[in-house]
Motif scaffolding. Structure first.
Motif, short mmCIF file in Angstrom:
data_model
loop_
_atom_site.label_atom_id
_atom_site.label_comp_id
_atom_site.label_asym_id
_atom_site.label_seq_id
_atom_site.Cartn_x
_atom_site.Cartn_y
_atom_site.Cartn_z
N GLY A 173 93.52 -4.48 5.07
CA GLY A 173 94.34 -3.51 5.29
C GLY A 173 94.71 -4.08 7.73
N PRO A 174 94.66 -3.28 8.23
CA PRO A 174 94.79 -3.86 9.79
C PRO A 174 93.90 -3.36 10.58
N ALA A 175 93.98 -4.64 11.26
CA ALA A 175 92.42 -5.00 12.58
C ALA A 175 92.23 -3.47 13.12
N GLU A 176 90.78 -3.58 13.13
CA GLU A 176 90.33 -2.72 14.54
C GLU A 176 90.24 -1.47 13.65
N THR A 177 90.33 -1.19 12.01
CA THR A 177 90.35 0.42 11.50
C THR A 177 88.88 0.16 10.65
N VAL A 178 88.17 1.60 10.25
CA VAL A 178 87.00 1.12 9.40
C VAL A 178 87.86 1.00 8.05
N HIS A 179 87.85 0.00 6.95
CA HIS A 179 87.90 0.57 5.43
C HIS A 179 87.09 0.70 4.73
N ARG A 180 86.99 1.59 4.31
CA ARG A 180 85.74 1.89 2.62
C ARG A 180 86.25 1.25 1.41
N ILE A 181 85.34 -0.12 1.46
CA ILE A 181 85.87 -0.47 0.11
C ILE A 181 84.67 -0.27 -0.63
N ARG A 182 85.13 0.01 -2.38
CA ARG A 182 84.63 0.39 -3.54
C ARG A 182 83.77 -1.30 -3.94
N GLU A 183 82.62 -1.08 -3.98
CA GLU A 183 81.89 -2.12 -4.58
C GLU A 183 82.22 -2.83 -5.98
N THR A 184 82.32 -3.85 -6.52
CA THR A 184 82.84 -3.80 -7.90
C THR A 184 81.64 -5.01 -8.02
N ASP A 185 82.03 -5.53 -9.58
CA ASP A 185 81.07 -6.46 -10.27
C ASP A 185 81.84 -7.35 -10.18
#
Length: 484
Positions: A173-185
């Motif tokens: 997503g946009p730069a300078e934005t904290v993205h919350r990403i789900r960890e996957t296998d």
């Protein structure tokens, strides 16, 4: 108590980097953004702020480490705060904190960090490293002290790790934005916190952010060396876009430099029933099994409209998942597949191709010419200028279009790089299975003469075909030996 003055005044973009909090941070994206300088001072600040902490800074090779990180820290780190151990490549500070300076150039380096613990892991020029090394070191981000822990990296676009770094930090997503990403296998399934942890049963989520910076954000460099900007402007097109502009869609060594999201990627639409449709398959188990669904429009444009790429599927599962993803209303001219589908296992007297045929998915063998095949793929990707005869406006187009839902193909095609030992070929790459399947389909399509539409619009170009043998109705298609 003596007073120590830190000889560092961060530029505005460096200040953003220093003040940002996230599990994983990537800073840079172009040359001259002050990346290494930000790394060493950020490390020193953390070391002083958290007594007894341990950090590590990686470069890809020892010469790079010595030339940039070691030399610079010896030059600017105040000697009142710590000492450098040349044999261990590490700084030890008066409050017990440690900064290791290391290089990672091959898989054998894994053994150097078994059992290691770090509060902050730092990668300089992250795109020079392989993704598996980065992921392994995430397991070393741990400790008994309640310090904030993170992975902080810097980089330019390009290099062996360009694709995975872009996917991990730039694409979300946009730069300078904290993205919350789900960890996957490995299969893309969400990972959950195990029993016995405070968040048991909850998805494992890590925060990531990309902070771009270019030479224009480092006015100290521009003022001290005005010619540096001019030298970047004088670079060849790809290197200039990469190093000056921080363009992540191009990089040195890229094979399909003509690939353009604006030209090749289109919004999905309902494929007309009368368009000819095909499937292209690449075999794999540890490597992914791939199936691509491609439609040919009457004007000769090919549309990659559906994709499948999945590992650890038995042949019976491969054919079943292919059928499940193929609507019953769709008819296919043929299914072109890697020749490995015709290999018999030592313990079985049947080939994968025969298993597919038993399930009503007959296969034809692909032409495996690599260099000629890649040239043909280039022809389909080649961007041309056309004129809209209604409006008179010019626009760019290509013979191959890809639905935006085919995210793996969109990732893989521009990621291919030239083989340094055979520059006309594509180098081995973790994502090359989808381009391989695309190459099989392209090689199954006869080359149209200049001014002639590709076959599908021209029945006579089908091997063994004559115009009078064909009818416009799908149900009356003849069976041509070698295709069914």
């Amino acid at each position: 108590m003596s007073r120590v003055v830190i000889p560092y005044k961060p530029q505005p973009r460096q200040q953003v980097y220093h003040q940002t909090e996230a599990d994983e941070i990537l800073y840079g994206g172009a040359a001259g953004g002050g990346k290494s300088e930000a790394t060493i001072w950020d490390a020193l600040k953390y070391a002083m702020q958290y007594p007894g902490s341990r950090q590590i800074i990686f470069r890809r090779t020892y010469p790079d480490l010595k030339r940039s990180i070691i030399a610079r820290t010896l030059q600017v780190f105040p000697k009142e705060l710590g000492k450098y151990n040349q044999s261990k490549y590490e700084w030890t500070f008066v409050n017990g904190s440690v900064i290791e300076l290391a290089y990672w150039d091959n898989d054998s380096n894994y053994t150097n960090y078994q059992g290691a613990e770090y509060d902050v892991i730092r990668w300089e020029e992250l795109t020079q490293f392989e993704e598996k090394w980065y992921l392994y070191m995430l397991s070393r981000l741990r400790g008994s002290k309640p310090f904030p822990r993170s992975v902080k990296s810097t980089t330019n676009p390009g290099g062996v790790g360009h694709t995975w770094v872009k996917k991990r930090f730039v694409s979300p997503g946009p730069a300078e934005t904290v993205h919350r990403i789900r960890e996957t296998d490995d299969e893309g399934n969400t990972l959950f916190w195990p029993e016995g942890t405070p968040l048991a049963g909850e998805p494992i989520i890590r925060s990531r952010i990309f902070i771009p910076a270019t030479v224009h954000d480092n006015q100290a460099l521009v003022q001290s060396d005005p010619g540096y900007l001019a030298r970047l402007l004088a670079l060849p097109d790809i290197e200039r876009k990469q190093l000056l502009e921080g363009d992540w869609d191009v990089f040195a060594g890229q094979y399909f430099g003509e690939f353009s999201r604006a030209v090749h990627v289109v919004d999905p639409f309902e494929i007309p029933r009368e368009w000819k449709k095909y499937r292209a398959l690449d075999e794999g188990y540890t490597d992914p099994f791939v199936c691509l669904w491609i439609a040919l429009a009457p004007d000769g444009t090919g549309y990659l409209y559906r994709e499948l790429a999945q590992t650890k599927l038995l042949t019976s599962e491969q054919v079943e998942i292919t059928r499940l993803n193929s609507p019953v209303r769709e008819r296919y001219e043929y299914n072109v597949a890697d020749t490995s589908f015709w290999n018999k296992a030592k313990t079985e007297n049947i080939t994968p191709a025969e298993i597919f045929a038993q399930k009503d998915v007959p296969l034809i063998q692909a032409k495996k010419e690599r260099v000629n095949g890649w040239k043909r793929v280039r022809e389909w990707l080649h961007v041309t200028d056309e004129v809209d005869w209604v409006t008179g406006n010019k626009y760019k187009t290509a013979k191959l279009k890809i639905f935006s839902t085919c995210v793996k193909a969109i990732e893989a095609i521009p990621a291919m790089m030239h083989d340094p030992r055979k520059v006309e070929d594509v180098a081995a790459h973790a994502l090359d299975h989808i381009p391989d399947a695309l190459r099989y389909w392209v090689m199954s399509q006869p080359t149209a003469a200049k001014g002639e539409k590709p076959w599908g619009a021209n029945p006579e170009s089908l091997p063994g075909g004559k115009r009078e043998d064909f009818d416009d109705e799908d149900d009356d298609l003849p069976e041509v030996e070698g295709f069914w």
